[in-house]
Every structure is written in C-alpha cells, then in structure tokens.
Design an enzyme around this catalytic site. Sequence first.
Site, short mmCIF file in Angstrom:
data_model
loop_
_atom_site.label_atom_id
_atom_site.label_comp_id
_atom_site.label_asym_id
_atom_site.label_seq_id
_atom_site.Cartn_x
_atom_site.Cartn_y
_atom_site.Cartn_z
N HIS A 52 2.09 6.63 -3.98
CA HIS A 52 2.36 7.87 -3.24
C HIS A 52 2.30 9.09 -4.17
CE1 HIS A 52 3.23 5.42 0.18
NE2 HIS A 52 4.30 4.89 -0.37
N ASP B 16 -0.65 0.11 2.62
CA ASP B 16 0.81 0.24 2.66
C ASP B 16 1.45 -0.48 3.85
OD1 ASP B 16 3.37 1.00 2.11
OD2 ASP B 16 3.04 3.15 2.15
ZN LIG Z 1 4.97 0.88 -0.10
#
Ligand SMILES: [Zn+2]
Length: 437
Positions: free
Chosen positions: A278, A329
């Site tokens: 991220h 993810d």
């Molecule tokens: Zn993650």
Amino acid sequence: MRESAPRGLQTPDVLLPDGWAPNVAIYWDESGLISEIRLSHTDPELPLAQGPVVPGMVNAHSHAFQRSIVGRTHSFTSPTDDFWSWREVMYDHLSTIDPDRLEQIASELYLDMTRSGYTSVCEFHYVHCDPDGNLYSDPDAMSVAILNAAEKAGIGLTLLPVFYEFGGFGEKDLENHQNRFVLSLGDYCDLITRLLDRTRDNPGIEIGYAPHSLRAVNARGIHQLLDHRSQHAPSAPFHIHVAEQIREVEECTAVLGKRPIEYLFDKVAIDEHWCLVHATHASSEELALIAASGATVCLCPTTEADLGDGVFSLSSYLELGGTIAIGSDSNICVSPFEEIRLLDYVQRLRLQKRNVEGITSSIGAGTRRYLQSLFGGSQVTGRPVGHIKEGFSADLLELDAHHSQLSGKSSDEQLNTLIYSGDSSALAAVIIRGETK
Ligand SMILES: [Zn+2]
C-alpha cells in the site's frame, strides 16, 4: 533414435524487459526454466504463438480467504462505514474458515488468477490458528492448505506466513478474532523452518517473511524475524502492510512519534528484498526513502478503491525512480489488466491529465505500467519470474491476435487494448513453467 522436439514457443512478437522484439524463439528446459532466447529467429519445430507473447503477471499481494466475502460487504449499515468496519465483517467471517475451507477457496481463487493472467502469487497468510487461538493438531495445517491450493492450480507461489503480536500501535491488546493470527516467536520461526525444508526442492515455491504491520508488530519483532532470515534464508523476501489508512498514520505518529514509513526506515535497514504493501499515505520524504532503498511498493488498486483507502502519489514516486508491483489483496478482482487500468485511470483523474508521467515513448502507457509492475513483482517473489529472460520461469501469456478487439492492431496496441478495454477472453493461452494451463 529420433530426438524429441524442443520445448518452447515461436513468437511473432515478444515483450522483453526493454520492450518489444519481433520474431523470437523461446526455449525452456524440462523444469520449465527458459534456457535460450533467439532473437530474429524462426524455428519450424516450435509451436507458433497465436499472437504477441508477454510475461505472466506477478500478483504481489493476496489474502486468499477474503475472496469468500466479496459481495458481502457492500450493504452499508452506518453512514460512517469504512475500512475499519469492513475489517470487522471480514473478521466475523473468519469463523467459517478452517484448513479444508481455506484450501477450497484458495484453489478456486488461484485457478481464476491463472485464467486471468497471473502466473505467480505472493500469499500474505495470517490465519494460522483455530477459532480459539490454539494451534491445530498439525500446526502447519493452514499453510499447507495454501501450498496444496497453489499446487492444484499450478500457480507459482511465494508463501508469506505473517507474524502478528499486537492489536494496535503501542503493543495494544489483541481484539476479537485476532488471536487466530498470533504465533509465538518460537512457533513462527519453527513454522518458517519447516516450510523452508518442505519446499526446498520445489522451484514453484518460495517462503518469505511477513511482519503484518507496525500496528501488529514492534521493531524488536521485525529484528527477530530478520535474525531468523539471516540464518535460514538470507535472500528471502520481506513483506509488510504500511500506511494504508490516514488513521493508521495518525495513530503511529501519536504513539511512536513518527509516521509509519519514516519509523520503519528509522528502525530497520530496508532494501530491495522488502515489499511495502500500500504505502498509500507516504509523504514526499517517505517516497524518497523508499525509492532510494530499492524496495518495492505494492499497489492494490481495486481493493484500495473498494476500501476507500486513498490515492498513492504514483507520478512523484516514479520520478524518484521508485519500483512498483500490483496485488489483488482482498481478491475483489483477480485481473491484472483491471488492476493496471484502475491504477492508471485514478492517477489521470487525480492529476487531470492523460500522460501521468509526462513521458513520450514508442510503447503505450499500459505497456509501461505492465513492465513496471513486472519489475517490482519479480523482485518481491524471491523467485526467477516476471521477465522473459534466460534462467527465468517460462511464465507466458499468449494474446489472441484474432480476437475481435485485437485483430489488425500492432502488438503494443493489442496489449494496450487488453489493459484499457479487454479481459482474459483475449488471452489465447497461459503458460506456467512451460506448461499450458
Ligand atoms: Zn493486505
């Protein structure tokens, strides 16, 4: 005795690390590693690809079990529903997950990934224990479920067992359900050691380390993992979640006195083996730290959009020479092309311009993003994947040049069509370690 036909593929055009090359013969050995690449060469003994050939994409960040909550988190029950309330729903759903169910979900998911163009996945695997927080009778059961699923689907795997100690910054107590994520340092290191032994001779699998986040692991814990790595697997990758939400940055600053990425770099020597997942809310100083370290930022555009995380400053980071990868993810989407499409479109919307990097090039913007994502993805798997290069795994996507959306276009236009407009129906074949899926 007649010699058997060589293993390989004749391509009309192939995407090499530095761009397109016409008329290339790719050969691989019996273990599926590329043994030779002949440029401007035609080998009539090789099967002919049905269109341009590009490397299979690396999925640098996946939580397989979250695939089973897709579609179940979109009815809002509060005006303030956010990432943290989504996490509660996800945690509640954990009660349905045991080793058998995990293997079933992951097997189906990984098969979907291979059909969509991912040929490797990094599984950030954090559900280790039973619902009471105890080890299963086979303490490796949940990790083995992931190994079995990857084997069934034929996808390359970097298994990243997660180390998880605390419920929040400042060594907060665990919250409900988080006891399923926790292994003692000894149990964690034993798990890694057993997995390394178990997979040592399997070229399709790598084992890496994953301190969950600075919310869940302190600097001492990260150093303990690094110590284990230096003794057992010195080049193994290290992945960590960081700076996904503003609240996370604020809490880190309040408790640890620094922003998360700043704190991480202050406490740990970060290098190219690290994958920072991220990094959405990295400051410009933090972007410079990451870019200079050689670490990779893994961006997960569809999940970050679904969870309302925010937008990463991609153009600034790329200007600094930063490395990126993409990940699915939460697995709300398993198409690498859709991830790259959203990644690029969000940046165009943010900057209100089409040419995000302000660069002119003979290759399309989608191809550039594809190559950028391969570069970081290759780096964080710990495996020789992500490039069509001698010694690397023969993980290849064959585009279908006769597909209605692709026909009559150059190879670069075909890949850009797939990225900005297409889906996996425009793939003629997916090859992993030399085997057509
Ligand atoms: Zn993650």
